[in-house]
Design a protein around this motif. Structure first.
Motif, PDB file in Angstrom:
ATOM      1  N   HIS A  33       1.258  -1.101   0.266  1.00 45.04           N
ATOM      2  CA  HIS A  33      -0.086  -0.180   0.253  1.00 45.04           C
ATOM      3  C   HIS A  33       0.640   1.670  -0.378  1.00 45.04           C
ATOM      4  O   HIS A  33       0.670   2.459   0.611  1.00 45.04           O
ATOM      5  CB  HIS A  33      -0.773  -0.334   1.227  1.00 45.04           C
ATOM      6  CG  HIS A  33      -1.336  -1.643   1.169  1.00 45.04           C
ATOM      7  ND1 HIS A  33      -2.749  -2.032   0.376  1.00 45.04           N
ATOM      8  CD2 HIS A  33      -1.653  -2.101   2.233  1.00 45.04           C
ATOM      9  CE1 HIS A  33      -3.739  -2.899   1.245  1.00 45.04           C
ATOM     10  NE2 HIS A  33      -2.291  -3.139   1.524  1.00 45.04           N
ATOM     11  N   CYS A  63      -1.204   1.849  -7.026  1.00 45.61           N
ATOM     12  CA  CYS A  63      -1.005   1.015  -5.692  1.00 45.61           C
ATOM     13  C   CYS A  63      -2.645   0.946  -5.136  1.00 45.61           C
ATOM     14  O   CYS A  63      -3.492   2.136  -4.808  1.00 45.61           O
ATOM     15  CB  CYS A  63      -0.445   2.575  -4.573  1.00 45.61           C
ATOM     16  SG  CYS A  63      -0.480   2.212  -2.709  1.00 45.61           S
ATOM     17  N   LYS A  78       5.273   7.306  -2.397  1.00 45.38           N
ATOM     18  CA  LYS A  78       5.054   8.151  -3.580  1.00 45.38           C
ATOM     19  C   LYS A  78       5.927   9.068  -4.603  1.00 45.38           C
ATOM     20  O   LYS A  78       6.039   9.503  -5.786  1.00 45.38           O
ATOM     21  CB  LYS A  78       3.385   8.802  -2.762  1.00 45.38           C
ATOM     22  CG  LYS A  78       3.248   9.503  -4.666  1.00 45.38           C
ATOM     23  CD  LYS A  78       1.728  10.312  -4.291  1.00 45.38           C
ATOM     24  CE  LYS A  78       1.766  11.821  -2.889  1.00 45.38           C
ATOM     25  NZ  LYS A  78       0.577  12.471  -2.929  1.00 45.38           N
ATOM     26  N   SER A  90      -3.878   5.606  -7.275  1.00 45.86           N
ATOM     27  CA  SER A  90      -4.357   4.960  -6.252  1.00 45.86           C
ATOM     28  C   SER A  90      -5.968   3.747  -6.355  1.00 45.86           C
ATOM     29  O   SER A  90      -6.379   5.302  -7.175  1.00 45.86           O
ATOM     30  CB  SER A  90      -3.944   5.587  -5.217  1.00 45.86           C
ATOM     31  OG  SER A  90      -2.919   5.869  -5.086  1.00 45.86           O
ATOM     32  N   ARG A  92      -8.048   3.646  -3.384  1.00 44.67           N
ATOM     33  CA  ARG A  92      -9.080   4.307  -3.282  1.00 44.67           C
ATOM     34  C   ARG A  92     -10.171   3.709  -3.030  1.00 44.67           C
ATOM     35  O   ARG A  92     -10.533   3.038  -2.502  1.00 44.67           O
ATOM     36  CB  ARG A  92      -8.731   5.711  -2.696  1.00 44.67           C
ATOM     37  CG  ARG A  92      -7.280   6.081  -2.899  1.00 44.67           C
ATOM     38  CD  ARG A  92      -7.338   7.591  -2.573  1.00 44.67           C
ATOM     39  NE  ARG A  92      -5.889   8.180  -2.250  1.00 44.67           N
ATOM     40  CZ  ARG A  92      -4.903   8.399  -1.874  1.00 44.67           C
ATOM     41  NH1 ARG A  92      -5.617   7.149  -0.666  1.00 44.67           N
ATOM     42  NH2 ARG A  92      -4.384   8.418  -1.526  1.00 44.67           N
TER      43      ARG A  92
END
Length: 122
Positions: A33, A63, A78, A90, A92
């Motif tokens: 992560h 990610c 990052k 990402s 999310r």
């Protein structure tokens, strides 16, 4: 790069990839992560290459992060990927699809993460 492997495993894998003559990857997953405990500058140099001039793009990093994890990927990690020419995306609250051509119905373009001018301390 993927999963929860740390610097030792990534270093061993990079050495093996180099011994096989494999090219530098252009599409990678950030380990764990985007945790700063899973990569080091030397590991990233071995896998992604050294820092490149600002604005240079040599690859894509994604990610996998839950919606309730605003601190990930860590700013230091990052930024390290971005400095080596990798755009960072990402998950999310959505899933990511990497494709060439038409893509999936209803898909929308992913937006790369910005470079963080302020990052967390060690």
């Amino acid at each position: 790069m993927t999963a929860d492997v740390g610097p030792v495993g990534l270093s061993e894998a990079a050495a093996y990839a180099a011994a096989l003559g494999l090219p530098q990857p252009s599409f990678v997953q950030m380990p764990h992560h985007g945790s700063r405990h899973n990569v080091t500058p030397s590991v990233l140099d071995a896998w992604l290459g050294p820092r490149v001039p600002k604005g240079t793009v040599v690859g894509t990093a994604f990610c996998s992060i839950g919606a309730n994890k605003p601190d990930y990927p860590r700013g230091q990690v990052k930024n390290a990927f971005i400095r080596r020419g990798f755009k960072v995306f990402s998950t999310r609250t959505r899933w990511l699809s990497h494709y060439h051509g038409q893509g999936h119905d209803g898909a929308v373009p992913a937006v790369a993460e910005d470079f963080s001018s302020k990052v967390e301390g060690l």
